[in-house]
Design an enzyme around this catalytic site. Structure first.
Site, short mmCIF file in Angstrom:
data_model
loop_
_atom_site.label_atom_id
_atom_site.label_comp_id
_atom_site.label_asym_id
_atom_site.label_seq_id
_atom_site.Cartn_x
_atom_site.Cartn_y
_atom_site.Cartn_z
N ARG A 43 0.81 -1.24 0.00
CA ARG A 43 0.00 0.00 0.00
C ARG A 43 0.83 1.27 0.00
NH1 ARG A 43 -3.18 -3.08 3.45
NH2 ARG A 43 -4.91 -3.98 2.25
N LYS A 65 2.82 11.91 -10.81
CA LYS A 65 1.89 11.05 -11.56
C LYS A 65 2.64 9.78 -11.94
CE LYS A 65 -1.33 13.96 -14.09
NZ LYS A 65 -1.74 14.26 -15.48
N GLU A 107 8.50 18.53 -24.83
CA GLU A 107 7.88 18.86 -23.53
C GLU A 107 8.47 20.17 -22.98
OE1 GLU A 107 5.24 17.26 -22.33
OE2 GLU A 107 5.42 15.09 -22.69
N LYS A 149 6.94 23.26 -13.61
CA LYS A 149 6.09 22.09 -13.34
C LYS A 149 5.81 21.97 -11.84
CE LYS A 149 4.73 17.53 -14.28
NZ LYS A 149 4.92 16.26 -14.94
N GLU A 159 -4.90 17.57 -10.23
CA GLU A 159 -5.39 17.95 -11.56
C GLU A 159 -6.88 18.26 -11.57
OE1 GLU A 159 -3.35 16.13 -15.09
OE2 GLU A 159 -5.38 15.76 -15.75
N ARG A 163 -3.42 22.26 -13.16
CA ARG A 163 -2.48 21.24 -13.66
C ARG A 163 -2.83 20.77 -15.07
NH1 ARG A 163 0.44 16.23 -10.46
NH2 ARG A 163 1.64 15.56 -12.26
N ASN A 167 -1.23 19.47 -20.00
CA ASN A 167 -1.65 18.55 -21.06
C ASN A 167 -1.78 19.23 -22.41
OD1 ASN A 167 -1.82 16.21 -19.45
ND2 ASN A 167 -3.75 16.98 -18.59
N HIS A 170 -1.62 17.24 -25.59
CA HIS A 170 -1.76 15.84 -25.23
C HIS A 170 -3.10 15.22 -25.62
CE1 HIS A 170 1.93 16.63 -23.16
NE2 HIS A 170 2.00 15.43 -22.63
N HIS A 174 -2.43 11.70 -27.16
CA HIS A 174 -2.87 10.43 -26.58
C HIS A 174 -3.70 9.64 -27.58
CE1 HIS A 174 -2.26 11.92 -22.17
NE2 HIS A 174 -1.14 11.57 -22.75
N HIS A 187 6.39 9.61 -27.54
CA HIS A 187 5.46 10.47 -26.81
C HIS A 187 5.70 11.95 -27.14
CE1 HIS A 187 2.87 11.97 -23.65
NE2 HIS A 187 3.88 12.70 -23.18
N1 LIG Z 1 4.37 10.95 -15.05
C1 LIG Z 1 4.36 12.04 -15.77
O1 LIG Z 1 3.98 13.12 -15.28
C2 LIG Z 1 4.79 11.98 -17.19
C3 LIG Z 1 5.02 13.16 -17.90
C4 LIG Z 1 5.49 13.08 -19.20
C5 LIG Z 1 5.71 11.85 -19.78
N2 LIG Z 1 5.47 10.72 -19.08
C6 LIG Z 1 5.70 9.41 -19.67
O2 LIG Z 1 7.08 9.25 -19.95
C7 LIG Z 1 7.25 8.38 -21.04
C8 LIG Z 1 8.29 8.94 -21.96
O3 LIG Z 1 9.51 9.08 -21.29
P1 LIG Z 1 10.89 9.00 -22.07
O4 LIG Z 1 10.85 9.93 -23.21
O5 LIG Z 1 11.97 9.12 -21.08
O6 LIG Z 1 10.82 7.57 -22.73
P2 LIG Z 1 11.44 6.16 -22.29
O7 LIG Z 1 11.36 5.93 -20.86
O8 LIG Z 1 10.85 5.17 -23.20
O9 LIG Z 1 13.00 6.34 -22.64
C9 LIG Z 1 13.35 6.54 -23.98
C10 LIG Z 1 14.47 5.58 -24.41
O10 LIG Z 1 15.71 6.16 -24.04
C11 LIG Z 1 16.46 5.25 -23.28
N3 LIG Z 1 17.24 6.06 -22.35
C12 LIG Z 1 16.76 6.80 -21.32
N4 LIG Z 1 17.77 7.50 -20.77
C13 LIG Z 1 18.90 7.21 -21.47
C14 LIG Z 1 20.26 7.64 -21.38
N5 LIG Z 1 20.65 8.52 -20.47
N6 LIG Z 1 21.13 7.15 -22.27
C15 LIG Z 1 20.73 6.25 -23.20
N7 LIG Z 1 19.47 5.82 -23.35
C16 LIG Z 1 18.58 6.28 -22.48
C17 LIG Z 1 15.45 4.32 -22.67
O11 LIG Z 1 16.01 3.07 -22.34
C18 LIG Z 1 14.42 4.21 -23.79
O12 LIG Z 1 14.83 3.28 -24.75
C19 LIG Z 1 5.88 8.23 -21.69
O13 LIG Z 1 5.39 6.95 -21.42
C20 LIG Z 1 5.03 9.28 -21.02
O14 LIG Z 1 3.70 8.91 -20.90
C21 LIG Z 1 5.02 10.77 -17.81
ZN LIG Z 2 3.75 14.43 -21.99
#
Ligand SMILES: NC(=O)c1ccc[n+]([C@@H]2O[C@H](COP(=O)([O-])OP(=O)(O)OC[C@H]3O[C@@H](n4cnc5c(N)ncnc54)[C@H](O)[C@@H]3O)[C@@H](O)[C@H]2O)c1
Ligand SMILES: [Zn+2]
Length: 285
Positions: A43, A65, A107, A149, A159, A163, A167, A170, A174, A187
């Site tokens: 939990r 999030k 972003e 942020k 949100e 907040r 988006n 987005h 999405h 993304h």
């Molecule tokens: N929680 C939130 O508020 C929030 C906000 C924005 C996005 N997201 C989520 O985040 C995700 C996208 O994140 P992302 O762009 O980091 O994608 P990701 O986590 O898929 O990483 C992208 C790629 O880069 C590689 N990678 C990461 N760091 C690296 C480094 N330093 N050197 C080499 N390779 C590296 C990873 O292994 C992966 O293959 C989406 O699923 C999105 O929905 C969440």
């Molecule tokens: Zn995003």
């Protein structure tokens, strides 16, 4: 979900208790799933974010999030769970593939577009140095994005209002991501397309100041991001958007810019209006 189960089972098998702390070291996907696992394990145990991608640094690791995708849509299972700390080292970005770095810029440009015209102008002006990886400038930009942020989330963690502006871009993004079965557009790339569309739709509705979409599109394109959408089936995007959980009492929730640096939320755009605009956008006008 399968990965969630693997993480939870291995945490329990390795003797985690309520005092354990998980560490999310990786991109946004690792951060989101680790945070959700930490929120669920016994939990809720604490977790620390160590974002390794640009996108995770400026966006995903901050704000609490967490969640995972299910086949029906993005992030449809998740929890609000704040990390105990977020630790960043920009040197990690040296190994980040170019395409992933550009997705992070989407972003960053989003954050500037909704909240900080000075940051947006700085990015426009210093584009070459930023793309060449100038550490001092990049630190400044990342720090500014994280502050924006954090400010927004502090005011509205769950949100219920402000907040939602995070988006921007987005709503369509999405839809694109769900329609393509995750993975073809990153993304950040889908968000870039979504921002241009929201700006065009906003201009068409008279909500967004004229020429905003052109300026935003030029900046995104300069960072090597996609700004059009041609190959995806419109009907699949529309179906996916019909399932979007981001709805207000009157309909799908859109984030518009009144002008660059200022965002607002509307849920009263008639489906026929945005759908017609989307069909035009997909065909390329
Ligand atoms: N929680 C939130 O508020 C929030 C906000 C924005 C996005 N997201 C989520 O985040 C995700 C996208 O994140 P992302 O762009 O980091 O994608 P990701 O986590 O898929 O990483 C992208 C790629 O880069 C590689 N990678 C990461 N760091 C690296 C480094 N330093 N050197 C080499 N390779 C590296 C990873 O292994 C992966 O293959 C989406 O699923 C999105 O929905 C969440
Ligand atoms: Zn995003």
């Amino acid at each position: 979900m399968e990965q969630m189960q693997r993480i939870l089972r291995s945490a329990v098998r390795s003797g985690c208790d309520r005092n354990s702390c998980m560490i999310a070291f990786g991109g946004g996907v690792v951060g989101d799933i680790t945070g959700y696992a930490a929120a669920s394990l016994l939990r809720g145990v604490e977790f620390i974010q160590v974002p390794a991608s640009l996108l995770a640094m400026v966006d995903a690791s901050v704000g609490g999030k967490t969640g995972v995708n299910i086949p029906e849509g993005k992030n449809l299972a998740g929890a609000f769970h704040q990390p105990r700390a977020v630790l960043m080292d920009l040197d990690l970005l040296e190994t980040l593939p170019d395409r992933q770095a550009r997705a992070g810029w989407a972003e960053i440009i989003k954050t500037a577009a909704i909240r900080d015209i000075r940051l947006l102008s700085l990015i426009e002006r210093e584009r070459a140095a930023l793309l060449a990886g100038s550490p001092s400038l990049l630190t400044k930009v990342v720090e500014r994005c994280v502050r924006i942020k954090a400010e927004v989330v502090e005011e509205d963690e769950r949100e219920s209002g402000l907040r939602m502006i995070l988006n921007f871009g987005h709503t369509l993004a999405h839809g694109i991501e769900a329609a393509q079965g995750y993975g073809r557009l990153l993304h950040g790339e889908a968000v870039a397309v979504g921002m241009v569309f929201a700006a065009r739709l906003g201009e068409g509705l008279g909500i967004t100041r004229e020429a905003t979409a052109d300026r935003l599109e030029a900046l995104l394109a300069a960072f090597g991001l996609p700004v059009h959408l041609s190959k995806l089936s419109c009907s699949r995007i529309l179906t996916a958007m019909g399932r979007d959980k981001k709805r207000g009492p009157r309909g799908l929730r859109w984030v518009f810019l009144s002008q660059l640096g200022e965002a607002l939320i509307r849920d009263d755009v008639k489906p026929a209006v945005w759908q017609a605009e989307l069909k035009k956008f997909i065909k390329g006008k």
